[in-house]
Design a protein around this motif. Structure first.
Motif, PDB file in Angstrom:
ATOM      1  N   UNK A 189      13.432  17.420   1.366  1.00 55.28           N
ATOM      2  CA  UNK A 189      14.835  17.817   1.282  1.00 55.28           C
ATOM      3  C   UNK A 189      15.425  18.253   2.611  1.00 55.28           C
ATOM      4  N   UNK A 190      14.579  18.851   3.468  1.00 56.26           N
ATOM      5  CA  UNK A 190      15.120  19.422   4.684  1.00 56.26           C
ATOM      6  C   UNK A 190      14.703  18.692   5.941  1.00 56.26           C
ATOM      7  N   UNK A 191      15.204  19.205   7.049  1.00 52.18           N
ATOM      8  CA  UNK A 191      14.912  18.599   8.335  1.00 52.18           C
ATOM      9  C   UNK A 191      13.481  18.895   8.765  1.00 52.18           C
ATOM     10  N   UNK A 192      13.054  20.144   8.535  1.00 51.56           N
ATOM     11  CA  UNK A 192      11.702  20.514   8.935  1.00 51.56           C
ATOM     12  C   UNK A 192      10.697  20.086   7.877  1.00 51.56           C
ATOM     13  N   UNK A 193       9.477  19.941   8.300  1.00 49.44           N
ATOM     14  CA  UNK A 193       8.442  19.429   7.399  1.00 49.44           C
ATOM     15  C   UNK A 193       8.177  20.433   6.291  1.00 49.44           C
ATOM     16  N   UNK A 194       8.465  20.059   5.092  1.00 50.86           N
ATOM     17  CA  UNK A 194       8.164  20.874   3.922  1.00 50.86           C
ATOM     18  C   UNK A 194       7.375  20.009   2.966  1.00 50.86           C
ATOM     19  N   UNK A 195       7.448  20.338   1.699  1.00 49.55           N
ATOM     20  CA  UNK A 195       6.737  19.565   0.687  1.00 49.55           C
ATOM     21  C   UNK A 195       7.179  18.116   0.762  1.00 49.55           C
ATOM     22  N   UNK A 196       6.216  17.216   0.859  1.00 51.42           N
ATOM     23  CA  UNK A 196       6.507  15.789   0.883  1.00 51.42           C
ATOM     24  C   UNK A 196       6.271  15.202  -0.498  1.00 51.42           C
ATOM     25  N   UNK A 197       7.202  14.356  -0.917  1.00 49.83           N
ATOM     26  CA  UNK A 197       7.077  13.624  -2.162  1.00 49.83           C
ATOM     27  C   UNK A 197       6.812  12.168  -1.791  1.00 49.83           C
ATOM     28  N   UNK A 198       5.623  11.691  -2.125  1.00 48.32           N
ATOM     29  CA  UNK A 198       5.234  10.349  -1.736  1.00 48.32           C
ATOM     30  C   UNK A 198       5.588   9.319  -2.803  1.00 48.32           C
ATOM     31  N   UNK A 199       5.883   8.104  -2.312  1.00 47.62           N
ATOM     32  CA  UNK A 199       6.004   6.967  -3.202  1.00 47.62           C
ATOM     33  C   UNK A 199       4.624   6.382  -3.471  1.00 47.62           C
ATOM     34  N   UNK A 200       4.611   5.325  -4.289  1.00 51.75           N
ATOM     35  CA  UNK A 200       3.336   4.700  -4.649  1.00 51.75           C
ATOM     36  C   UNK A 200       2.757   3.878  -3.503  1.00 51.75           C
ATOM     37  N   UNK A 201       3.582   3.558  -2.523  1.00 54.60           N
ATOM     38  CA  UNK A 201       3.108   2.828  -1.367  1.00 54.60           C
ATOM     39  C   UNK A 201       3.284   1.332  -1.453  1.00 54.60           C
ATOM     40  N   UNK A 202       3.225   0.698  -0.277  1.00 52.57           N
ATOM     41  CA  UNK A 202       3.226  -0.764  -0.164  1.00 52.57           C
ATOM     42  C   UNK A 202       1.897  -1.173   0.438  1.00 52.57           C
ATOM     43  N   UNK A 203       1.148  -1.958  -0.331  1.00 51.87           N
ATOM     44  CA  UNK A 203      -0.178  -2.387   0.142  1.00 51.87           C
ATOM     45  C   UNK A 203      -0.012  -3.677   0.917  1.00 51.87           C
ATOM     46  N   UNK A 204      -0.240  -3.611   2.244  1.00 53.43           N
ATOM     47  CA  UNK A 204      -0.109  -4.764   3.123  1.00 53.43           C
ATOM     48  C   UNK A 204      -1.484  -5.305   3.488  1.00 53.43           C
ATOM     49  N   UNK A 205      -1.653  -6.590   3.288  1.00 54.92           N
ATOM     50  CA  UNK A 205      -2.873  -7.277   3.709  1.00 54.92           C
ATOM     51  C   UNK A 205      -2.485  -8.314   4.745  1.00 54.92           C
ATOM     52  N   UNK A 206      -3.136  -8.248   5.903  1.00 57.26           N
ATOM     53  CA  UNK A 206      -2.880  -9.218   6.965  1.00 57.26           C
ATOM     54  C   UNK A 206      -4.106 -10.115   7.107  1.00 57.26           C
ATOM     55  N   UNK A 207      -3.883 -11.412   6.945  1.00 58.72           N
ATOM     56  CA  UNK A 207      -4.996 -12.376   7.016  1.00 58.72           C
ATOM     57  C   UNK A 207      -5.012 -13.092   8.345  1.00 58.72           C
TER      58      UNK A 207
END
Lengths: 113, 110
Positions: free
Chosen positions: A95-113
Motif C-alpha cells: 500500500x505504501x511507498x516504503x517496504x511493508x507487508x507484500x502481497x504476492x501474486x501466483x507468479x509467471x513461470x518462465x521457461x527458456x529453451x
C-alpha cells in the motif's frame, strides 16, 4: 476483492527472445515490486515502483526493465533471454511507498529453451 | 553486497515436535519480515518485526528480532502437517527493497 493478478501463468520462450509479464496490484495499492525466484532459492528483488516511478532496483542486468502505469498495474520486460532467466517471476503489491507487508501474486513461470 | 542467510536449509520433524529457523543478515536491518511459501505456491506474509529485541507470537509461532537487528528467528511449537512449506525471512535495509533469505524447507512427518 481480487488479490494480485499476474499473466501469463506459464510461458515458454527460446534464447534471444523477449518476454513481457504483467501484474495488477490489489485495488488501492500503489506500490509494485518484482522478484525472480529460481527453483529452490528465495525470491530475488528486481524492481520496485511507486506512483509510476522506479524506487528501487536490484542487481539485475539492463536486459530487465519495468514500468508502472497510471492505474498502478505494471509490466516486467526481459530482452535477449538466456537459459538462466528460467524462473518464477513474482509480482507483489503493497500500500505504501516504503517496504511493508507484500502481497504476492501466483507468479509467471518462465521457461527458456 | 547484502546477504541474508538462513539455517537450516532443510528440516524434517515428527508431527508434534518443535521447529526453529534462524536468519542472519550481513548488515543492520530497519525491519525484518517472515513469509511462508507452500509447495507450488507463492510467499505469504506472516509478520514484520521492527524494534531491536522484539518478540511477537502468533498462536504456535514465535518470532524474535535480535538486539543488533541483524538476526531473527522463527520458532514453531508442536508442529502440524499444515506447517509444511518453506519459511523465508526478508530483511529491509530501508532502501525500498527486501532481501529474502535462502529459506528453510520444513517437512512434517505425520
Amino acid at each position: 476483492d481480487a488479490g494480485v493478478t499476474q499473466s501469463p501463468t506459464h510461458l515458454i520462450k527460446t534464447r534471444g527472445q523477449h518476454v513481457t509479464l504483467r501484474c495488477s496490484p490489489i485495488s488501492g495499492h500503489k506500490s509494485v515490486s518484482w522478484y525472480q525466484q529460481v527453483l529452490g532459492q528465495g525470491p530475488q528483488f528486481i524492481f520496485q515502483y511507486y506512483e509510476k516511478e522506479e524506487r528501487g532496483r536490484g542487481n539485475f542486468p539492463d536486459r530487465f526493465s519495468a514500468r508502472q502505469f497510471p492505474n498502478y498495474s505494471s509490466e516486467l520486460n526481459v530482452n535477449a533471454l538466456l537459459l538462466g532467466d528460467s524462473a518464477l517471476y513474482l509480482c507483489a503489491s503493497s500500500s505504501g511507498r516504503n517496504t511493508g507487508e507484500l502481497f504476492f501474486g501466483e507468479g509467471s513461470r518462465l521457461t527458456v529453451l | 553486497g547484502q546477504q541474508v542467510m538462513q539455517i537450516p536449509q532443510y528440516q524434517h520433524v515428527q508431527e508434534g515436535e518443535d521447529f526453529t529457523t534462524y536468519c542472519n543478515s550481513s548488515t543492520t536491518l530497519s525491519n525484518i519480515q517472515w513469509y511462508k511459501q507452500r509447495p507450488g505456491g507463492h510467499p505469504v506474509f506472516l509478520i514484520q518485526l521492527v524494534k531491536s529485541g522484539e518478540v511477537k507470537k502468533q498462536k504456535r509461532l514465535t518470532f524474535q528480532f535480535g538486539e543488533a537487528k541483524k538476526n531473527s528467528s522463527l520458532h514453531i511449537t508442536a508442529t502440524q502437517t499444515t506447517d509444511v512449506g518453506t519459511y523465508f525471512c526478508a530483511g529491509d535495509t530501508g532502501a525500498n527493497n527486501l532481501f529474502f533469505g535462502t529459506g528453510t524447507r520444513l517437512t512434517v512427518i505425520p
